[in-house]
Scaffold this active site. Structure first.
Site, short mmCIF file in Angstrom:
data_model
loop_
_atom_site.label_atom_id
_atom_site.label_comp_id
_atom_site.label_asym_id
_atom_site.label_seq_id
_atom_site.Cartn_x
_atom_site.Cartn_y
_atom_site.Cartn_z
N MET A 78 -4.50 -3.86 2.84
CA MET A 78 -3.19 -3.98 3.48
C MET A 78 -3.04 -2.92 4.56
O MET A 78 -3.50 -1.79 4.39
CB MET A 78 -2.09 -3.81 2.44
CG MET A 78 -2.02 -5.00 1.53
SD MET A 78 -0.52 -4.97 0.57
CE MET A 78 -0.82 -6.41 -0.42
N SER A 79 -2.42 -3.31 5.65
CA SER A 79 -2.22 -2.39 6.76
C SER A 79 -1.05 -2.89 7.59
O SER A 79 -0.85 -4.11 7.72
CB SER A 79 -3.49 -2.36 7.63
OG SER A 79 -3.19 -1.84 8.90
N GLY A 90 -3.31 7.51 0.93
CA GLY A 90 -4.08 6.34 0.50
C GLY A 90 -5.56 6.49 0.85
O GLY A 90 -5.90 7.00 1.93
N GLY A 110 0.84 -1.20 0.00
CA GLY A 110 0.00 0.00 0.00
C GLY A 110 0.87 1.25 0.00
O GLY A 110 0.70 2.17 -0.82
N HIS A 111 1.85 1.27 0.93
CA HIS A 111 2.78 2.41 0.97
C HIS A 111 3.55 2.51 -0.35
O HIS A 111 3.74 3.60 -0.89
CB HIS A 111 3.81 2.23 2.10
CG HIS A 111 3.22 2.16 3.48
ND1 HIS A 111 3.27 1.01 4.25
CD2 HIS A 111 2.59 3.09 4.24
CE1 HIS A 111 2.70 1.25 5.42
NE2 HIS A 111 2.28 2.50 5.44
N GLN A 143 -1.08 11.02 18.01
CA GLN A 143 -2.31 10.53 17.39
C GLN A 143 -2.80 9.23 18.03
O GLN A 143 -3.79 8.65 17.60
CB GLN A 143 -2.15 10.36 15.87
CG GLN A 143 -1.26 9.22 15.44
CD GLN A 143 -1.02 9.23 13.94
OE1 GLN A 143 -0.40 10.15 13.40
NE2 GLN A 143 -1.53 8.23 13.24
N ARG A 156 -0.94 -2.89 10.60
CA ARG A 156 -1.51 -3.59 11.76
C ARG A 156 -1.95 -5.02 11.44
O ARG A 156 -2.27 -5.77 12.36
CB ARG A 156 -2.69 -2.81 12.33
CG ARG A 156 -2.27 -1.53 13.06
CD ARG A 156 -3.45 -0.92 13.81
NE ARG A 156 -3.03 0.12 14.73
CZ ARG A 156 -3.09 1.44 14.46
NH1 ARG A 156 -3.54 1.86 13.30
NH2 ARG A 156 -2.70 2.32 15.37
N ASP A 202 -7.25 5.21 4.30
CA ASP A 202 -7.58 6.09 5.43
C ASP A 202 -8.34 7.30 4.88
O ASP A 202 -7.82 8.41 4.84
CB ASP A 202 -6.29 6.51 6.14
CG ASP A 202 -5.51 5.31 6.64
OD1 ASP A 202 -5.86 4.78 7.70
OD2 ASP A 202 -4.57 4.86 5.94
#
Ligand code: AMP
Length: 276
Positions: free
Chosen positions: A179-180, A142, A31-32, A56, A182, A145
């Site tokens: 995708m994450s 992205g 994703g990044h 955050q 986490r 978010d």
């Protein structure tokens, strides 16, 4: 690739061209990389930041456990041939005498902001700082978010940053799971179950395509879909206009279907955009 860890050095970096900037919290995945590749294609220079931003996270959230892997991230970025990797130190980003807060009330009191009340103010603050330090011409975010992306757009407009904004589509695993960083918290079985979130959105998109215009009915249909997966515990499901305003009846325009679920202790978020 130059690695810069000092704010002063980053400010003094003499860019030979326009800077595209991709902010991240590291633990990089495809994703990044999709953002970085787009930035690389469209600009002279690419700066990527890795900073797990403490302000955050609320107390009790996963700030200390958040996945960090500097060596692996550095290696990935070397392969992408970016120009600068900026990894500032916490003390320099937030000296003890820091005072300023940034807030965007009506954009942050819905969706993820309801459960994480200080989260987006923290995101906004670090981005204002990073934009000032890096001085980019264009920034890449992205859709994964989505609420964050809308907040960034508003920050740029309201604070007169002379920065172009680009939002790129969510990159997914083959079962639809977004995708994450986490996702490493999930067991194999949980990863499989998590695909249901995207299946739920796909079904809702079909309902819209087949003429459903009632936001409450769409939300009910999504909840009912999810209730078949007992490991997925609903946090919120919402249907909003693309600008995050509430909606009852979908008329011509763009809308976001957004949800957050818990799988065990892990909270996942995802969304899709639909056009009517
Ligand atoms: P993060 O490291 O989670 O703060 O994310 C940094 C940037 O990568 C943000 O703009 C995210 O929206 C974006 N991003 C994270 N996951 C994805 C994904 N699956 N597809 C596309 N962009 C993503």
């Amino acid at each position: 690739m130059k690695i810069i860890r000092s704010v002063k050095e980053m400010i003094e970096f003499e860019a030979q061209g326009e800077i595209a900037f991709v902010p991240t919290m590291g633990a990089l995945h495809e994703g990044h990389l999709s953002l970085i590749r787009a930035a690389k294609k469209e600009n002279d220079l690419v700066v990527v930041s890795i900073f797990v931003n403490p302000v955050q996270f609320s107390p009790g959230e996963d700030f200390s456990e958040y996945p960090r892997d500097e060596d692996c991230d550095t290696e990935l970025l070397l392969k992408e041939d970016i120009d600068v990797l900026f990894m500032p130190q916490m003390k320099e980003m937030y000296p003890e005498n820091s005072l300023v807060k940034v807030s965007l009330p009506s954009l942050t009191d819905c969706l993820c902001g309801t459960k994480r009340p200080k989260h987006f103010d923290g995101v906004a603050l670090v981005l204002v700082k990073l934009f000032n330090i890096i001085n980019p011409t264009k920034v890449y975010f992205g859709q994964k978010d989505y609420q964050q992306a809308m907040i960034v757009k508003k920050l740029i407009d309201d604070l007169n940053f002379q920065i172009g904004f680009k939002m790129l589509p969510t990159i997914r695993e083959s079962n639809g799971l977004a995708m994450s960083s986490r996702n490493v918290y999930l067991t194999d079985d949980e990863q499989k179950q998590a695909g249901a979130l995207y299946a739920m959105f796909s079904e809702a998109r079909d309902l819209v395509r087949n003429g459903e215009r009632n936001a409450i009915k769409l939300k009910e249909a999504m909840k009912s879909f999810l209730s078949k997966y007992e490991k997925l515990k609903l946090d919120y499901i919402d249907v909003r206009r693309a600008d995050l305003k509430e909606v009852d009846v979908l008329e011509q325009g763009r809308y976001v279907l957004a949800a957050s679920v818990y799988l065990g202790e892990t909270r996942l978020i995802d969304n899709i955009l639909v056009h009517v």
